[in-house]
Design a protein around this motif. Structure first.
Motif, PDB file in Angstrom:
ATOM      1  N   GLN A 185       0.844  -1.191   0.000  1.00  9.49           N
ATOM      2  CA  GLN A 185       0.000   0.000   0.000  1.00  9.49           C
ATOM      3  C   GLN A 185       0.882   1.244   0.000  1.00  9.49           C
ATOM      4  N   HIS A 186       0.517   2.192  -0.828  1.00  7.67           N
ATOM      5  CA  HIS A 186       1.349   3.388  -0.983  1.00  7.67           C
ATOM      6  C   HIS A 186       0.432   4.574  -1.279  1.00  7.67           C
ATOM      7  N   ARG A 187       0.548   5.609  -0.480  1.00  9.45           N
ATOM      8  CA  ARG A 187      -0.140   6.873  -0.706  1.00  9.45           C
ATOM      9  C   ARG A 187       0.881   7.986  -0.572  1.00  9.45           C
ATOM     10  N   ALA A 188       0.856   8.929  -1.510  1.00  9.88           N
ATOM     11  CA  ALA A 188       1.766  10.070  -1.441  1.00  9.88           C
ATOM     12  C   ALA A 188       1.114  11.269  -2.105  1.00  9.88           C
ATOM     13  N   HIS A 189       1.375  12.443  -1.542  1.00 14.59           N
ATOM     14  CA  HIS A 189       0.860  13.693  -2.104  1.00 14.59           C
ATOM     15  C   HIS A 189       1.982  14.717  -2.130  1.00 14.59           C
ATOM     16  N   PHE A 190       2.149  15.347  -3.283  1.00 17.55           N
ATOM     17  CA  PHE A 190       3.138  16.403  -3.476  1.00 17.55           C
ATOM     18  C   PHE A 190       2.410  17.640  -3.998  1.00 17.55           C
ATOM     19  N   TRP A 210       0.121   9.878  -5.696  1.00 18.81           N
ATOM     20  CA  TRP A 210       0.413   8.466  -5.942  1.00 18.81           C
ATOM     21  C   TRP A 210      -0.537   7.616  -5.103  1.00 18.81           C
ATOM     22  N   SER A 211      -0.988   6.525  -5.669  1.00 19.05           N
ATOM     23  CA  SER A 211      -1.845   5.617  -4.906  1.00 19.05           C
ATOM     24  C   SER A 211      -1.679   4.190  -5.416  1.00 19.05           C
ATOM     25  N   ALA A 212      -1.608   3.257  -4.464  1.00 19.11           N
ATOM     26  CA  ALA A 212      -1.499   1.840  -4.816  1.00 19.11           C
ATOM     27  C   ALA A 212      -1.991   1.003  -3.642  1.00 19.11           C
ATOM     28  N   ASP A 213      -2.647  -0.074  -3.979  1.00 18.50           N
ATOM     29  CA  ASP A 213      -3.063  -1.067  -2.983  1.00 18.50           C
ATOM     30  C   ASP A 213      -3.087  -2.397  -3.714  1.00 18.50           C
ATOM     31  N   SER A 214      -2.023  -3.169  -3.559  1.00 21.11           N
ATOM     32  CA  SER A 214      -1.836  -4.359  -4.386  1.00 21.11           C
ATOM     33  C   SER A 214      -1.478  -5.564  -3.538  1.00 21.11           C
ATOM     34  N   SER A 248       8.355  -2.693  -4.877  1.00 26.44           N
ATOM     35  CA  SER A 248       7.591  -1.463  -5.041  1.00 26.44           C
ATOM     36  C   SER A 248       6.158  -1.804  -5.428  1.00 26.44           C
ATOM     37  N   ALA A 249       5.234  -0.989  -4.963  1.00 25.08           N
ATOM     38  CA  ALA A 249       3.827  -1.184  -5.322  1.00 25.08           C
ATOM     39  C   ALA A 249       3.568  -0.584  -6.702  1.00 25.08           C
ATOM     40  N   ARG A 250       2.842  -1.315  -7.520  1.00 20.25           N
ATOM     41  CA  ARG A 250       2.418  -0.810  -8.836  1.00 20.25           C
ATOM     42  C   ARG A 250       1.129  -0.037  -8.639  1.00 20.25           C
ATOM     43  N   GLY A 251       1.116   1.241  -9.024  1.00 15.71           N
ATOM     44  CA  GLY A 251      -0.066   2.040  -8.772  1.00 15.71           C
ATOM     45  C   GLY A 251      -0.240   3.175  -9.756  1.00 15.71           C
ATOM     46  N   GLN A 252      -1.085   4.107  -9.392  1.00 12.12           N
ATOM     47  CA  GLN A 252      -1.479   5.203 -10.283  1.00 12.12           C
ATOM     48  C   GLN A 252      -0.807   6.501  -9.868  1.00 12.12           C
ATOM     49  N   ILE A 253      -0.345   7.247 -10.857  1.00 12.12           N
ATOM     50  CA  ILE A 253       0.209   8.579 -10.650  1.00 12.12           C
ATOM     51  C   ILE A 253      -0.699   9.577 -11.351  1.00 12.12           C
ATOM     52  N   VAL A 254      -1.176  10.559 -10.612  1.00 13.16           N
ATOM     53  CA  VAL A 254      -1.995  11.636 -11.168  1.00 13.16           C
ATOM     54  C   VAL A 254      -1.236  12.941 -10.962  1.00 13.16           C
ATOM     55  N   GLN A 265       0.318   4.694 -15.014  1.00 14.88           N
ATOM     56  CA  GLN A 265       0.659   3.631 -14.080  1.00 14.88           C
ATOM     57  C   GLN A 265       2.180   3.547 -13.952  1.00 14.88           C
ATOM     58  N   ALA A 266       2.642   3.250 -12.736  1.00 14.38           N
ATOM     59  CA  ALA A 266       4.090   3.147 -12.523  1.00 14.38           C
ATOM     60  C   ALA A 266       4.357   2.404 -11.223  1.00 14.38           C
ATOM     61  N   ASP A 267       5.615   1.945 -11.063  1.00 15.68           N
ATOM     62  CA  ASP A 267       6.059   1.391  -9.791  1.00 15.68           C
ATOM     63  C   ASP A 267       6.396   2.557  -8.868  1.00 15.68           C
TER      64      ASP A 267
END
Length: 329
Positions: A185-190, A210-214, A248-254, A265-267
């Motif tokens: 699980q990965h959450r990040a905000h910049f 960034w967000s991922a839950d895999s 690394s979690a594979r997730g979405q970058i907005v 999508q990215a690691d």
């Protein structure tokens, strides 16, 4: 002194097949839980950003030992000695396989080379030097190199040294098809303002999420099975881990720049400072531990060091690790 090819010390050797009368194989579950809560600020002249991330990684898999006790630590901390020990172990495993394939006797070098299916050792040298080379090929290459540089009597004597009593280290390897689980699980905000023009004068607001839950794909789970190598010192029960691997979690970058949004999508990477700390904790560790720390973050959380400037942040990390004997059902 046995002459071996040092270039064959690469990936983890394949788990040995125990001979008749050998010790019974042993399996141990390995688990890692890692939690990260971090913040970071960046400034470069008038450009700035602030970032925060919460990450959770939970992994479990199993490793297998042939049950034997070895005299040398396959993961010896001294790098020069480790190279020698691993190279000799590659050679040993390759020679055992050649002997099994040849009715219990070592073949000569030419006969062993033909076991590559008609290809030459030179053609396989590139494979041996590649990170994704099959372990069996690397072991076979090491064994054939030893056959070319040593007599059969010397090699039989070399093999016999591994049967001498008094060993203290047990080797554990991952294996194909192991039972495993992962939760990433990965959450990040910049957010901030950055100048993209040549003179760095026109600031543009941006956000990055960034967000991922895999639970990992089938390929990721299969790779996890064979990522770890460990040795256990039976004198004190401590564990040496070759690589403190956390995927690394594979997730979405907005990303939003001046109101224009893009998605992909990215690691999503772990902070490099956390990975260094993790390697320090698990390189040589007790079979069970819980540890926490606050780490300074001097490298960019998003991995983009091209923006230069000053990065200032910290990460609160919590680690739980276990590599203990499996409980009886």
């Amino acid at each position: 002194m046995l002459l071996i090819a040092s270039s064959t010390v690469l990936a983890a050797p394949t788990p040995p097949v125990p001979a008749a009368g050998a010790a019974a194989p042993i399996e141990r579950p390995l688990s890692i839980r890692l939690d990260i809560d971090a913040t970071q600020n960046w400034r470069n002249d008038k450009q700035w950003s602030r970032a925060s991330t919460q990450q959770h990684y939970q992994l479990s898999t199993r490793l297998r030992s042939d049950g034997r006790l070895y005299h040398d630590n396959l993961l010896e901390p001294d790098l020069e000695r480790r190279v020698r020990i691993k190279s000799e172990y590659y050679t040993y495993q390759g020679l055992l396989q050649l002997r099994r394939d040849n009715g219990g006797r070592l073949p000569d070098a030419a006969q062993a080379a033909r076991g590559f299916g008609g290809q030459t050792l030179q053609q396989h040298h590139a494979c041996v030097d590649a990170a994704d080379c099959p372990n069996a090929v690397a072991e076979r290459y090491a064994a054939i190199s030893a056959l070319q540089n040593n007599s059969l009597a010397e090699l039989e004597e070399f093999i016999a040294t591994y049967d001498q009593p008094g060993g203290t280290y047990r080797y554990f390897f991952g294996y194909a098809g192991c039972p495993n689980q992962m939760r990433l699980q990965h959450r990040a905000h910049f957010e901030g303002e950055q100048a993209y023009d040549r003179d760095k004068k026109k600031l543009q607001p941006f956000t990055l999420d960034w967000s991922a839950d895999s639970r990992g794909s089938a390929d990721e789970q299969a790779r996890l099975c064979q990522r770890y190598v460990a040795t256990v010192d039976t004198r004190d029960g401590s564990v040496y881990l070759e690589t403190a691997f956390v995927p690394s979690a594979r997730g979405q970058i907005v990303s939003v720049l001046s109101g224009a949004s893009e998605q992909r999508q990215a690691d999503l990477p772990l902070p490099s400072e956390v990975m260094r700390w993790l390697a320090d904790q698990l390189g040589h560790a007790p079979p069970q531990l819980k540890r926490s720390a606050t780490l300074q973050l001097d490298r960019p959380l998003d991995g983009n060091a091209t923006v230069l400037g000053l990065f200032d942040g910290s990460a609160r990390v919590q680690l739980e690790w276990a590599f203990t004997e499996a409980k009886a059902p």
